[in-house]
Design an enzyme around this catalytic site. Structure first.
Site, PDB file in Angstrom:
ATOM      1  N   GLU A  52     107.343  -4.268  58.492  1.00 54.63           N
ATOM      2  CA  GLU A  52     107.716  -5.271  57.496  1.00 54.63           C
ATOM      3  C   GLU A  52     109.225  -5.398  57.501  1.00 54.63           C
ATOM      4  O   GLU A  52     109.940  -4.402  57.576  1.00 54.63           O
ATOM      5  CB  GLU A  52     107.224  -4.856  56.108  1.00 54.63           C
ATOM      6  N   LYS A 102     113.225 -14.517  52.662  1.00 54.57           N
ATOM      7  CA  LYS A 102     114.015 -14.280  51.446  1.00 54.57           C
ATOM      8  C   LYS A 102     114.706 -15.572  51.033  1.00 54.57           C
ATOM      9  O   LYS A 102     115.916 -15.727  51.165  1.00 54.57           O
ATOM     10  CB  LYS A 102     115.029 -13.170  51.700  1.00 54.57           C
ATOM     11  N   HIS A 149     107.792  -0.403  55.751  1.00 58.75           N
ATOM     12  CA  HIS A 149     108.614  -1.261  54.894  1.00 58.75           C
ATOM     13  C   HIS A 149     110.093  -1.204  55.284  1.00 58.75           C
ATOM     14  O   HIS A 149     110.735  -0.158  55.191  1.00 58.75           O
ATOM     15  CB  HIS A 149     108.438  -0.795  53.445  1.00 58.75           C
ATOM     16  N   ARG A 150     110.602  -2.328  55.772  1.00 62.68           N
ATOM     17  CA  ARG A 150     111.978  -2.397  56.278  1.00 62.68           C
ATOM     18  C   ARG A 150     112.205  -1.357  57.375  1.00 62.68           C
ATOM     19  O   ARG A 150     113.302  -0.805  57.523  1.00 62.68           O
ATOM     20  CB  ARG A 150     113.003  -2.220  55.149  1.00 62.68           C
ATOM     21  N   ASP A 206     107.450   2.923  52.711  1.00 59.67           N
ATOM     22  CA  ASP A 206     108.698   3.413  53.300  1.00 59.67           C
ATOM     23  C   ASP A 206     108.461   4.629  54.189  1.00 59.67           C
ATOM     24  O   ASP A 206     109.351   5.039  54.931  1.00 59.67           O
ATOM     25  CB  ASP A 206     109.672   3.837  52.187  1.00 59.67           C
ATOM     26  N   HIS A 236     117.615  -7.284  53.388  1.00 59.04           N
ATOM     27  CA  HIS A 236     116.857  -7.529  52.166  1.00 59.04           C
ATOM     28  C   HIS A 236     117.666  -8.278  51.108  1.00 59.04           C
ATOM     29  O   HIS A 236     117.219  -9.279  50.556  1.00 59.04           O
ATOM     30  CB  HIS A 236     116.361  -6.211  51.577  1.00 59.04           C
ATOM     31  N   GLU A 278     109.146 -11.247  55.840  1.00 57.89           N
ATOM     32  CA  GLU A 278     109.300 -11.803  54.492  1.00 57.89           C
ATOM     33  C   GLU A 278     110.458 -12.796  54.475  1.00 57.89           C
ATOM     34  O   GLU A 278     111.591 -12.440  54.808  1.00 57.89           O
ATOM     35  CB  GLU A 278     109.551 -10.707  53.457  1.00 57.89           C
ATOM     36  N   ASP A 327     112.758  -8.295  56.306  1.00 58.54           N
ATOM     37  CA  ASP A 327     113.220  -9.440  55.508  1.00 58.54           C
ATOM     38  C   ASP A 327     114.151 -10.293  56.351  1.00 58.54           C
ATOM     39  O   ASP A 327     115.038  -9.770  57.023  1.00 58.54           O
ATOM     40  CB  ASP A 327     113.995  -8.956  54.279  1.00 58.54           C
TER      41      ASP A 327
END
Length: 245
Positions: free
Chosen positions: A36, A113, A9-10, A231, A51, A111, A38
């Site tokens: 992953e 945004k 995640h990120r 994470d 993000h 993702e 954003d």
């Protein structure tokens, strides 16, 4: 049974400043099989990985992404807020992450945004970049904006999409078909084994977010999900290690 995707995640956000190249590289070192991130757009139409719509939290600048140019964004320090050892890390462009992953088998979850800010042609620009790196088969585009995902499928039916949502969505696997989505990306509290099984019967995969505790990771694994967004990719990699079987 396909191998469960370990989505960082990120990047390795539990260890490094989120959505930076050091975070993405660290995630791969820690066993992530997916990344992953954003994507948002600068004032001059460039795709950058961050993000928040605002630059304040991760760079200290009082401005929104869509109000500054790429040149201005690249001048900002996106690492010092997390720790002095990360000072000098920059907000990356999408192309930088695609370049890092192009020769790997890593799955990339992008993702969009585009909720608080409606970025013009964001879908088309992201798809154009993915195709330029010939990564269509290894990308999942996700968003809380499901209209945007429907647009993505119209432009690029070959690229998988994932519906982001919180909880309370009734039979989401059936809803997914209305926008031709391939996966569900729910908050982990909206996951039950029977729902995962029902979705699988309809060809829809579950990729819950953001699952950080090993006990909860194991619960998701036991439920039969196809991927987990975390994470801490190292924690998930340890659970998935053959030594533990």
């Amino acid at each position: 049974m396909k191998e469960l995707i370990n989505f960082a995640h990120r990047g390795a956000a539990g260890h490094c400043p989120e959505n930076t190249m050091v975070s993405f590289r660290r995630a791969l070192e820690l066993g992530a099989t997916g990344i992953e991130t954003d994507v948002q757009m600068t004032k001059d139409g460039e795709l950058v990985l961050i993000h928040d719509e605002s630059l304040k939290r991760t760079t200290g600048r009082e401005a929104w992404i869509n109000d500054v140019t790429l040149e201005e964004v690249r001048e900002l320090d996106a690492g010092a807020w997390y720790g002095a050892e990360f000072a000098g890390e920059r907000i990356p462009r999408l192309d930088e992450l695609l370049e890092l992953l192009k020769d790997r088998s890593t799955i990339l979850n992008i993702e969009l945004k585009n909720g608080m800010v409606q970025y013009p042609e964001l879908e088309a620009k992201v798809i154009q970049a993915v195709r330029r790196y010939e990564m269509s088969e290894r990308v999942v585009i996700s968003s809380f904006n499901h209209y945007s995902l429907a647009v993505c499928k119209q432009i690029a039916p070959e690229i998988r999409t994932g519906l982001l949502y919180g909880e309370g969505l009734y039979e989401p696997w059936k809803y997914a078909h209305t926008v031709n989505a391939d996966a569900l990306h729910p908050w982990y509290g909206a996951v039950l084994p029977e729902w995962v099984a029902a979705a699988a019967e309809e060809g829809i995969a579950y990729h819950p977010f953001t699952v950080n505790e090993p006990q909860l990771m194991q619960k998701m694994i036991d439920a039969g999900v196809a991927g987990i967004i975390t994470d801490y990719p190292d924690r998930l990699a340890e659970l998935l290690s053959p030594k533990r079987v």
